[in-house]
Scaffold this active site. Structure first.
Site, PDB file in Angstrom:
ATOM      1  N   ASP A  95      -3.300  61.164  21.725  1.00 52.70           N
ATOM      2  CA  ASP A  95      -2.896  62.663  20.706  1.00 52.70           C
ATOM      3  C   ASP A  95      -1.295  62.944  21.332  1.00 52.70           C
ATOM      4  O   ASP A  95      -1.434  63.181  22.073  1.00 52.70           O
ATOM      5  CB  ASP A  95      -3.814  63.548  20.717  1.00 52.70           C
ATOM      6  CG  ASP A  95      -3.618  64.731  20.299  1.00 52.70           C
ATOM      7  OD1 ASP A  95      -2.571  64.095  19.077  1.00 52.70           O
ATOM      8  OD2 ASP A  95      -4.558  65.451  19.161  1.00 52.70           O
ATOM      9  N   CYS A 104       2.426  62.709  11.664  1.00 50.20           N
ATOM     10  CA  CYS A 104       1.616  62.724  12.801  1.00 50.20           C
ATOM     11  C   CYS A 104       0.937  61.010  12.500  1.00 50.20           C
ATOM     12  O   CYS A 104       0.449  59.944  13.529  1.00 50.20           O
ATOM     13  CB  CYS A 104       0.143  62.803  13.323  1.00 50.20           C
ATOM     14  SG  CYS A 104      -0.928  63.763  11.396  1.00 50.20           S
ATOM     15  N   HIS A 111      -5.026  65.598  10.375  1.00 53.20           N
ATOM     16  CA  HIS A 111      -4.546  65.134  12.153  1.00 53.20           C
ATOM     17  C   HIS A 111      -5.037  64.368  11.809  1.00 53.20           C
ATOM     18  O   HIS A 111      -5.567  63.073  11.220  1.00 53.20           O
ATOM     19  CB  HIS A 111      -4.929  66.050  12.754  1.00 53.20           C
ATOM     20  CG  HIS A 111      -3.879  65.709  14.256  1.00 53.20           C
ATOM     21  ND1 HIS A 111      -2.460  65.718  14.101  1.00 53.20           N
ATOM     22  CD2 HIS A 111      -4.214  65.618  15.390  1.00 53.20           C
ATOM     23  CE1 HIS A 111      -2.422  65.552  16.032  1.00 53.20           C
ATOM     24  NE2 HIS A 111      -3.530  65.621  16.078  1.00 53.20           N
TER      25      HIS A 111
END
Length: 230
Positions: free
Chosen positions: A106, A32, A88
């Site tokens: 996202d 991520c 994250h």
């Protein structure tokens, strides 16, 4: 970025952003931090964000235990999309027009892409959901122009003790910072609730815009921070 099992009981126009699809962006599962780095660059290059990324902010989410529940995540095997990440990373785009919501980008979310910040907080972070202390989330907010110059990862965190990949790496070259640093992901990931700012004042706002590692905030101050950034 890795997962664990979790029990749920424990400045562009709106039309321009609405037409974007996740498939237009580079995405490697479990990377991520690199995904958000490339996403910020593409938003700038495609004219969705300002050319230098001054309206973009990278948000790392984690805590001392490296256990953070987030909902509506593609990697989840549950109907509600909840999953327990170790950390994250997402992108928030601040929009100055009062009639337009700040946006969350996202690539791992099943929510609309992008989503209004308030919606993302309600649906993905769920502040009303009572969590045990070890699951309380901390948010590191970093200005994208600084992040794009400073971030580096040689992907060492994705190898086991024998040097084998835990998850397949991206095909492109590793990310090296402008100053030649080859790995500093750990600096962005490490965060503690004791270091979060107690209030959103001038010092916190200055840190977001000037410091390499930005500022740490709790979920209760997340929307307030973006509302006060000029």
């Amino acid at each position: 970025m890795a997962t664990s099992n979790v029990d749920a009981s424990s400045s562009s126009s709106s039309s321009a952003t609405a037409s974007l699809g996740v498939s237009r962006f580079q995405h490697t599962p479990y990377y991520c931090e690199e995904n958000v780095y490339l996403l910020c660059k593409k938003l700038c290059n495609d004219g969705i964000a300002k050319s230098a990324g001054s309206d973009l902010f990278v948000v790392f989410i984690s805590n001392e235990k490296k256990q953070i529940p987030l909902w509506h995540q593609k990697a989840s095997h549950r109907a509600d999309g909840v999953i327990l990440w170790d950390y994250h990373a997402i992108c928030v785009q601040k929009r100055k027009e009062s009639s337009l919501p700040h946006l969350v980008w996202d690539l791992d979310s099943t929510l609309p892409f992008p989503s209004p910040l308030s919606t993302y907080i309600d649906e993905t972070i769920r502040p009303s959901f009572q969590l045990f202390s070890e699951y309380q989330r901390v948010f590191r907010i970093v200005h994208a122009p600084i992040f794009l110059r400073s971030f580096a990862s040689d992907r060492r965190h994705m190898k086991d003790s024998a040097g084998n990949w835990v998850y397949p790496p991206p095909a492109y070259d590793v990310i090296v910072a402008e100053d030649g640093t080859t790995h500093n992901l750990n600096e962005y990931m490490e965060m503690s609730s004791v270091d979060v700012v107690k209030s959103i004042g001038p010092d916190a706002l200055d840190a977001v815009l000037t410091q390499k590692l930005g500022v740490l905030v709790s979920e209760s101050h997340l929307e307030e921070l973006f509302s006060q950034i000029s």
